[in-house]
Design a protein around this motif. Structure first.
Motif, PDB file in Angstrom:
ATOM      1  N   LEU A 218       0.869  -1.183   0.000  1.00 39.63           N
ATOM      2  CA  LEU A 218       0.000   0.000   0.000  1.00 39.63           C
ATOM      3  C   LEU A 218       0.905   1.233   0.000  1.00 39.63           C
ATOM      4  CD1 LEU A 218      -2.443  -1.293   2.759  1.00 39.63           C
ATOM      5  CD2 LEU A 218      -2.900  -1.228   0.303  1.00 39.63           C
ATOM      6  N   PRO A 219       1.235   1.754  -1.162  1.00 41.88           N
ATOM      7  CA  PRO A 219       2.234   2.835  -1.264  1.00 41.88           C
ATOM      8  C   PRO A 219       1.930   4.060  -0.407  1.00 41.88           C
ATOM      9  CG  PRO A 219       1.768   1.917  -3.431  1.00 41.88           C
ATOM     10  CD  PRO A 219       0.782   1.306  -2.492  1.00 41.88           C
ATOM     11  N   LEU A 220       0.674   4.473  -0.331  1.00 42.53           N
ATOM     12  CA  LEU A 220       0.339   5.651   0.469  1.00 42.53           C
ATOM     13  C   LEU A 220       0.613   5.413   1.949  1.00 42.53           C
ATOM     14  CD1 LEU A 220      -2.934   7.296  -0.901  1.00 42.53           C
ATOM     15  CD2 LEU A 220      -0.675   8.340  -0.656  1.00 42.53           C
ATOM     16  N   ILE A 221       0.329   4.199   2.407  1.00 40.57           N
ATOM     17  CA  ILE A 221       0.605   3.848   3.808  1.00 40.57           C
ATOM     18  C   ILE A 221       2.107   3.868   4.055  1.00 40.57           C
ATOM     19  CG2 ILE A 221       0.418   2.041   5.560  1.00 40.57           C
ATOM     20  CD1 ILE A 221      -2.247   3.314   4.970  1.00 40.57           C
ATOM     21  N   GLU A 223       4.334   5.648   2.573  1.00 40.19           N
ATOM     22  CA  GLU A 223       4.790   7.035   2.646  1.00 40.19           C
ATOM     23  C   GLU A 223       4.416   7.673   3.976  1.00 40.19           C
ATOM     24  OE1 GLU A 223       3.872   9.495  -0.693  1.00 40.19           O
ATOM     25  OE2 GLU A 223       4.177   7.867  -2.127  1.00 40.19           O
ATOM     26  N   PHE A 224       3.229   7.360   4.470  1.00 42.98           N
ATOM     27  CA  PHE A 224       2.806   7.893   5.759  1.00 42.98           C
ATOM     28  C   PHE A 224       3.718   7.407   6.888  1.00 42.98           C
ATOM     29  CE2 PHE A 224       0.539   6.804   9.690  1.00 42.98           C
ATOM     30  CZ  PHE A 224       0.211   8.083  10.150  1.00 42.98           C
ATOM     31  N   ILE A 225       4.067   6.133   6.856  1.00 46.66           N
ATOM     32  CA  ILE A 225       4.889   5.542   7.922  1.00 46.66           C
ATOM     33  C   ILE A 225       6.303   6.114   7.904  1.00 46.66           C
ATOM     34  CG2 ILE A 225       5.993   3.389   8.673  1.00 46.66           C
ATOM     35  CD1 ILE A 225       3.411   1.977   7.654  1.00 46.66           C
ATOM     36  N   SER A 282      -9.092   8.451   3.817  1.00 51.86           N
ATOM     37  CA  SER A 282      -9.757   8.946   2.613  1.00 51.86           C
ATOM     38  C   SER A 282      -9.170  10.260   2.109  1.00 51.86           C
ATOM     39  CB  SER A 282     -11.255   9.118   2.870  1.00 51.86           C
ATOM     40  OG  SER A 282     -11.473  10.032   3.931  1.00 51.86           O
ATOM     41  N   THR A 283      -8.430  10.971   2.968  1.00 54.59           N
ATOM     42  CA  THR A 283      -7.806  12.236   2.548  1.00 54.59           C
ATOM     43  C   THR A 283      -6.276  12.144   2.579  1.00 54.59           C
ATOM     44  OG1 THR A 283      -7.879  13.133   4.810  1.00 54.59           O
ATOM     45  CG2 THR A 283      -9.774  13.564   3.390  1.00 54.59           C
ATOM     46  N   LEU A 284      -5.763  10.934   2.749  1.00 54.23           N
ATOM     47  CA  LEU A 284      -4.315  10.742   2.874  1.00 54.23           C
ATOM     48  C   LEU A 284      -3.604  11.105   1.568  1.00 54.23           C
ATOM     49  CD1 LEU A 284      -2.109   9.652   4.846  1.00 54.23           C
ATOM     50  CD2 LEU A 284      -2.440   7.413   3.764  1.00 54.23           C
ATOM     51  N   GLN A 285      -2.520  11.843   1.688  1.00 56.85           N
ATOM     52  CA  GLN A 285      -1.706  12.231   0.540  1.00 56.85           C
ATOM     53  C   GLN A 285      -0.233  12.029   0.868  1.00 56.85           C
ATOM     54  OE1 GLN A 285      -2.724  16.309  -0.248  1.00 56.85           O
ATOM     55  NE2 GLN A 285      -4.808  15.829  -0.910  1.00 56.85           N
ATOM     56  N   SER A 286       0.591  12.143  -0.147  1.00 62.66           N
ATOM     57  CA  SER A 286       2.040  11.995   0.063  1.00 62.66           C
ATOM     58  C   SER A 286       2.556  13.002   1.081  1.00 62.66           C
ATOM     59  CB  SER A 286       2.774  12.175  -1.265  1.00 62.66           C
ATOM     60  OG  SER A 286       2.366  11.214  -2.197  1.00 62.66           O
ATOM     61  N   SER A 287       1.915  14.147   1.154  1.00 60.87           N
ATOM     62  CA  SER A 287       2.363  15.200   2.073  1.00 60.87           C
ATOM     63  C   SER A 287       1.944  14.953   3.514  1.00 60.87           C
ATOM     64  CB  SER A 287       1.793  16.550   1.620  1.00 60.87           C
ATOM     65  OG  SER A 287       0.377  16.495   1.563  1.00 60.87           O
ATOM     66  N   SER A 288       1.257  13.807   3.781  1.00 64.64           N
ATOM     67  CA  SER A 288       0.768  13.525   5.135  1.00 64.64           C
ATOM     68  C   SER A 288       1.794  12.832   6.015  1.00 64.64           C
ATOM     69  CB  SER A 288      -0.494  12.663   5.064  1.00 64.64           C
ATOM     70  OG  SER A 288      -1.491  13.284   4.296  1.00 64.64           O
ATOM     71  N   ALA A 289       3.015  12.682   5.542  1.00 68.64           N
ATOM     72  CA  ALA A 289       4.026  11.938   6.283  1.00 68.64           C
ATOM     73  C   ALA A 289       4.384  12.588   7.620  1.00 68.64           C
ATOM     74  CB  ALA A 289       5.282  11.771   5.431  1.00 68.64           C
ATOM     75  N   ASP A 290       4.068  13.878   7.769  1.00 67.42           N
ATOM     76  CA  ASP A 290       4.379  14.551   9.035  1.00 67.42           C
ATOM     77  C   ASP A 290       3.341  14.270  10.115  1.00 67.42           C
ATOM     78  OD1 ASP A 290       2.462  15.956   7.573  1.00 67.42           O
ATOM     79  OD2 ASP A 290       2.898  17.820   8.654  1.00 67.42           O
ATOM     80  N   LYS A 291       2.222  13.634   9.757  1.00 66.29           N
ATOM     81  CA  LYS A 291       1.185  13.297  10.730  1.00 66.29           C
ATOM     82  C   LYS A 291       1.601  12.063  11.527  1.00 66.29           C
ATOM     83  CE  LYS A 291      -1.827  16.390   9.195  1.00 66.29           C
ATOM     84  NZ  LYS A 291      -2.327  17.517  10.007  1.00 66.29           N
ATOM     85  N   GLN A 292       1.121  11.986  12.768  1.00 65.44           N
ATOM     86  CA  GLN A 292       1.463  10.837  13.610  1.00 65.44           C
ATOM     87  C   GLN A 292       0.367   9.777  13.615  1.00 65.44           C
ATOM     88  OE1 GLN A 292       1.579  11.423  17.846  1.00 65.44           O
ATOM     89  NE2 GLN A 292       2.894   9.655  18.223  1.00 65.44           N
TER      90      GLN A 292
END
Length: 405
Positions: A218-221, A223-225, A282-292
Motif C-alpha cells: 500500500l504505497p500511500l501507507i 509514505e505515511f509511515i 480517505s484524505t491521505l496524501q504523500s504530504s501527510s508523512a508529518d502526521k502521527q
C-alpha cells in the motif's frame, strides 16, 4: 419450546423493524430482506443444485472462505450460494466473485426455511462456527441434505449442554458432521451422544496465513509511515480509543494507525476530536508523512495494514469480546487486547505463549507497549503459532468431498 422459539423470532423481527428508522444496521437488515424470495427466484436457475454457505457476518465469512475457495478449485462446475445474517457481512461481500448469488438469510420460520431450501436446492449446506436455526436444520434433515458445521466451538455454559436444553440438542442432531476447533468441543458433543465429530482446528489459520503470504503493498501507507515503528489498533471501539490517546502523546517517534470497528461519520468525528492532528485515510496524501495518527475510515483494509505493524492492539475487549487477533499474529505482530477474551481460544493460546497481553487500564497498556516494543521476538512467537495450526481446510475437504457428486 418450539412456540417460544418461534415467538422469539417474531419478536426479534418486530424490534428490528421498530428501530430501523433510527439505526442504519437495522434498516439494512430489513431492507435487504424485502421481496427476497422474488429476487431468489429471479436470480437462481430452477432445478440447479448448489453448495450453500451460510455466515453470520464478515468474520465468519473470512473463517469459512478457505473451504469455499478450495471447493471452487476442486469442483469448478459447482454453483455456490452464500447467505449472511448480518448486514456487516452482506454489505461488504455482496459482490464476491466466486458465488452465483449472495443474499440475506430469510428469518428462521417454518415457511421461510422450506421455501428458501426449495429455491436454492442445496446439494450440501455448510455453516461456519455458529448460528443454529431450528427450521432450516429441520428441513435440511427431512430432505437428507448433508449439513456441516466448520470451525465450530462449544462451551459448557451453552444451552445444548443444560438439562433443559433438549430443544437445542435436537438442532445439533440435524448436523451431518462437526468440524471443531478444540478438544473441549469434542468432549462436550460426545457427552451428549454425538460421535460425528472431528477435531479439525480453525480454518481462520489457513485464511490469515494465506493473506500474509500474498499481501499487496500500500504505497500511500508506506509514505505515511516513513520507516517509523507502527502501533496498529484494529477493530477499535470508543473504550479502546480512550486508552490510546495518552500513548500517542508519550511516543512521538511512533506512527499510530487506528482502524475503528464502526466507521460511521459520528464515530470518525469523535476520534478526530481525541486525536486532533490525525489524518483520515480517505484524505491521505504523500504530504501527510508529518502526521502521527492515521484513521482508517473504510472497510476491508485492515488485514493488509498489519504488514506494516510493529505492535498490534485488537479492539472489543472492553465490550462483548475481542475481534480477530490472528490477522495480526500471522504478520508476526505481538498483540494487546482488553480483558474479555476468554471465549477466544487463539487469544488464550497467544497469552500462554507470551505473544499477547491482556490489559485493563491505561497503565497496563503502557507497560504492554514497552514490553513488546523492546522485544521483537514475541512477534515471531505469534507468527509461529499461526503457521503451526494451519491445515484445517485440507482435513475438512477430505470429509466433505465424499458428499459432493
Amino acid at each position: 419450546m418450539l412456540w417460544l422459539y418461534n415467538f422469539g423470532i417474531f419478536l426479534y423481527n418486530l424490534v428490528v423493524k421498530s428501530i430501523a428508522p433510527y439505526n442504519s444496521k437495522a434498516k439494512l437488515f430489513i431492507q435487504g430482506r424485502k421481496h427476497l424470495f422474488s429476487i431468489l427466484e429471479e436470480k437462481i436457475t430452477k432445478g440447479q443444485k448448489h453448495v450453500w454457505f451460510h455466515f453470520a457476518s464478515l468474520g465468519e465469512f473470512e473463517q469459512g472462505r478457505p473451504v469455499l475457495e478450495k471447493i471452487k478449485i476442486l469442483y469448478p462446475h459447482k454453483k455456490i450460494i452464500i447467505t449472511f445474517f448480518s448486514p456487516s457481512g452482506y454489505e461488504v461481500r455482496k459482490n464476491y466473485a466466486l458465488a452465483e448469488g449472495i443474499f440475506y438469510l430469510p428469518l428462521d420460520t417454518a415457511s421461510n426455511a422450506r421455501k428458501f431450501i426449495e429455491i436454492v436446492n442445496p446439494e450440501i449446506a455448510i455453516f461456519t462456527k455458529y448460528e443454529f436455526w431450528h427450521h432450516y436444520f429441520k428441513v435440511l434433515k427431512e430432505k437428507n441434505i448433508p449439513l456441516f458445521l466448520i470451525s465450530g466451538i462449544f462451551r459448557s455454559n451453552q444451552m445444548f449442554f443444560k438439562w433443559y436444553g433438549g430443544f437445542y440438542r435436537n438442532m445439533l442432531s440435524c448436523i451431518t458432521w462437526f468440524f471443531v476447533q478444540n478438544e473441549e468441543s469434542v468432549n462436550l458433543l460426545q457427552q451428549i451422544g454425538l460421535q460425528n465429530v472431528e477435531l479439525s482446528g480453525d480454518t481462520r489459520f489457513d485464511r490469515v496465513y494465506e493473506n500474509a503470504e500474498a499481501v499487496k503493498s500500500l504505497p500511500l501507507i508506506e509514505e505515511f509511515i516513513s520507516r517509523a515503528p507502527v502501533f496498529l489498533a484494529g477493530s477499535t471501539w470508543p473504550a479502546d480509543e480512550n486508552l490510546l490517546t495518552q500513548l500517542t502523546l508519550k511516543h512521538p517517534g511512533w506512527k499510530f494507525i487506528l482502524a475503528p470497528h464502526e466507521i460511521g461519520a459520528d464515530h470518525i468525528r469523535q476520534i478526530e476530536k481525541q486525536f486532533p492532528s490525525a489524518v483520515r485515510y480517505s484524505t491521505l496524501q504523500s504530504s501527510s508523512a508529518d502526521k502521527q495518527v492515521l484513521i482508517i475510515d473504510n472497510i476491508g483494509l485492515l488485514s493488509s495494514l498489519y504488514q506494516y505493524g510493529t505492535v498490534a492492539y485488537i479492539g472489543g475487549g472492553f465490550g462483548a469480546g475481542i475481534h480477530n487477533t490472528l490477522e495480526a499474529a500471522a504478520f508476526g505482530l505481538p498483540v494487546i487486547f482488553g480483558p474479555r477474551y476468554e471465549k477466544f481460544q487463539e487469544a488464550k493460546d497467544l497469552v500462554l505463549r507470551k505473544a499477547a497481553i491482556s490489559i485493563h487500564n491505561e497503565q497496563e497498556l503502557e507497560n504492554a507497549f514497552e514490553h513488546f516494543s523492546s522485544q521483537p521476538a514475541f512477534g515471531q512467537m505469534a507468527k509461529d503459532y499461526v503457521k503451526e495450526r494451519k491445515g484445517a481446510t485440507e482435513g475438512i475437504l477430505k470429509k466433505i468431498s465424499k458428499y459432493l457428486n
